[in-house]
Write a protein that holds these residues in place. Structure first.
Motif, mmCIF file in Angstrom:
data_model
loop_
_atom_site.group_PDB
_atom_site.id
_atom_site.type_symbol
_atom_site.label_atom_id
_atom_site.label_comp_id
_atom_site.label_asym_id
_atom_site.label_seq_id
_atom_site.Cartn_x
_atom_site.Cartn_y
_atom_site.Cartn_z
ATOM 1 N N ARG A 306 0.871 -1.295 -0.018
ATOM 2 C CA ARG A 306 0.010 0.055 -0.056
ATOM 3 C C ARG A 306 1.103 1.251 -0.149
ATOM 4 O O ARG A 306 1.651 1.368 0.841
ATOM 5 C CB ARG A 306 -1.021 0.021 1.333
ATOM 6 N N ASP A 307 0.671 2.175 -0.737
ATOM 7 C CA ASP A 307 1.747 3.416 -0.894
ATOM 8 C C ASP A 307 0.852 4.569 -0.053
ATOM 9 O O ASP A 307 -0.145 4.402 0.734
ATOM 10 C CB ASP A 307 1.694 3.802 -2.481
ATOM 11 N N GLU A 308 1.510 5.515 -0.243
ATOM 12 C CA GLU A 308 1.123 6.772 0.952
ATOM 13 C C GLU A 308 -0.102 7.407 0.640
ATOM 14 O O GLU A 308 -1.079 7.947 1.634
ATOM 15 C CB GLU A 308 2.388 7.759 0.889
ATOM 16 N N SER A 309 -0.920 7.408 -0.579
ATOM 17 C CA SER A 309 -2.203 7.577 -0.752
ATOM 18 C C SER A 309 -3.085 6.736 -0.617
ATOM 19 O O SER A 309 -4.265 6.727 -0.935
ATOM 20 C CB SER A 309 -2.131 8.043 -2.349
ATOM 21 N N GLY A 310 -2.833 5.470 -0.197
ATOM 22 C CA GLY A 310 -3.700 4.487 0.014
ATOM 23 C C GLY A 310 -3.941 3.532 -1.152
ATOM 24 O O GLY A 310 -4.568 2.564 -1.049
ATOM 25 N N TYR A 311 -3.530 3.769 -2.149
ATOM 26 C CA TYR A 311 -3.287 2.803 -3.467
ATOM 27 C C TYR A 311 -2.934 1.243 -3.014
ATOM 28 O O TYR A 311 -1.935 1.388 -2.423
ATOM 29 C CB TYR A 311 -2.998 3.214 -4.608
ATOM 30 N N ILE A 312 -3.414 0.268 -3.485
ATOM 31 C CA ILE A 312 -3.042 -1.000 -3.267
ATOM 32 C C ILE A 312 -2.310 -1.480 -4.888
ATOM 33 O O ILE A 312 -2.907 -1.278 -5.495
ATOM 34 C CB ILE A 312 -3.906 -1.948 -3.028
#
Length: 424
Positions: A306-312
């Protein structure tokens, strides 16, 4: 499946019944409801009912059964990509568990009437849910078509029936773009499209939006919980990202000690056991059920970060992730890049063992009809668009892949086929 499930009633087509009846001798099937046209010989073993005739005589009044949320509702079977298909028993609460997808993937609004078409077959849980249970629960209209088809079939039917949502797999979208001349003006009713089953390449996402002016929202799901990660209209579609965990689902990325991983780190996708969409258990497979549940979570076996923006960012199953010279490579990332090549119709990245502790990234490619591309061309393309350790070292040109009935690639079988090709 009939034998494993213990089903007593079968619904099938008259055209299939003669051949199918011979395969059901050692099952518990007693009652057979027959669809379609034509006559069927009477049977001493089975009670045969013409469903169409029976429905015209059926009383339209009935008494509802007062089911509870945890009562068993339906049994489906996995695709069998990682072994023999397993029965997955769902509870009546499964429809509650599907509500997040209705909002954050479909964007269904009960104040409007949607007309939804799916290009798949109803033997797949992707279609069973997104083309039957979800739309009908909210009172929307479903257009079902199971006849012969080609690339032009789906846009023609969208146009004819004024569909607002179209649901398919990447192959269908690619065929429509490459083999038809339909434009956005031909499909004015279309609001957006949806895709799952395999990753949609960035190139195809862009080509579709340029042609039709409508986005394709992807999702990730599985038979055990349906679709719980997806893209949606309120967030940008980031190339390569699978989207977000839908609000209402309880999902964590856990490490080997069952601890949540930090942002950017790889972890197994795990679903909390009180998630309303989670299945009850594997049918008559207590060991498989207990093996998949740990510390209050269901372990999907799929890995992501999961990245900092919440994308999986989906990486794949542990067995599919390629360990090459100390690096871990997601086959989905390699495939996403190669599917953008003009000469590549489809591709599957694999880890190929060529010696003790020596695994290479290889890719099996099906080329577009009439396209002439060499192995060196594709190797150079990989080096140009991927980090050196991710770029394939070997190219295999193929005409088809071993697949399940639902079209999913059997990666283990593909690797075995490649190995046997090498030994010959």
């Amino acid at each position: 499946m009939a034998k494993d499930s213990g089903a007593a009633t079968l619904v099938t087509d008259k055209a299939m019944w003669q051949e199918l009846s011979e395969e059901l001798q050692d099952t518990q099937v007693k009652l057979v409801l027959l669809c379609g046209e034509g006559d069927v010989e009477p049977s001493e073993r089975y009670a045969l009912i013409d469903l169409k005739q029976a429905l015209t005589k059926q009383d339209s009044t009935f008494k509802c059964h007062q089911s509870k949320v945890h009562d068993p509702a339906y049994l489906v079977y996995t695709s069998g990509t990682t072994g023999y298909p397993k029965g997955v028993l769902h509870a009546h609460r499964a429809l509650l568990g599907r509500l997040p997808a209705s909002k954050f993937w479909f964007d269904l609004d009960d104040s409007t009437s949607e007309r939804i078409m799916h290009s798949g077959k109803f033997n797949w849980t992707y279609v069973l849910g997104s083309a039957l249970m979800d739309p009908l629960l909210h009172g929307h209209t479903v257009i079902a078509y199971e006849g012969s088809n080609d690339a032009s079939t789906w846009p023609r039917l969208i146009q004819k029936h004024q569909c607002s949502i179209f649901i398919g797999v990447p192959t269908i979208y690619r065929q429509i773009v490459q083999k038809t001349k339909y434009q956005s003006r031909d499909l004015p009713s279309l609001k957006h499209c949806m895709s799952a089953g395999e990753h949609l390449s960035d190139e195809m996402q862009q080509a579709w939006e340029q042609r039709f002016g409508k986005p394709i929202y992807e999702a990730i799901g599985m038979s055990e919980v349906s679709y719980y990660i997806s893209q949606h209209k309120d967030a940008d579609v980031v190339p390569g990202a699978a989207g977000f965990v839908q609000q209402g689902h309880y999902v964590e990325l856990l490490d080997a000690d069952y601890k949540p991983v930090a942002t950017g780190e790889e972890g197994m996708i795990c679903i909390r056991e009180d998630d309303p969409g989670l299945f009850l258990h594997y049918w008559q497979l207590d060991h498989e059920t207990s093996k998949a549940r740990h510390g209050g979570y269901f372990f999907t076996g799929d890995y992501a970060r999961r990245d900092e923006s919440g994308y999986i960012w989906f990486l794949g199953r542990k067995d599919d992730i390629i360990n090459t010279f100390g690096f871990r490579v997601s086959p989905h990332e390699v495939e996403r890049v190669f599917k953008a090549h003009d000469a590549v119709a489809d591709c599957v990245a694999i880890g190929e063992e060529v010696g003790t502790d020596k695994t290479l990234v290889s890719i099996c490619v099906i080329t577009e009809a009439g396209c002439d591309v060499s192995e060196d061309d594709l190797l150079d393309y990989g080096l140009e668009h991927l980090a050196k350790y991710k770029a394939p070292k070997k190219i295999y040109f193929m005409e088809s892949y071993p697949r399940t009935k639902n079209g999913k690639v059997l990666r283990k079988q593909l690797i075995q086929d490649i190995q046997s090709r090498g030994s010959n």
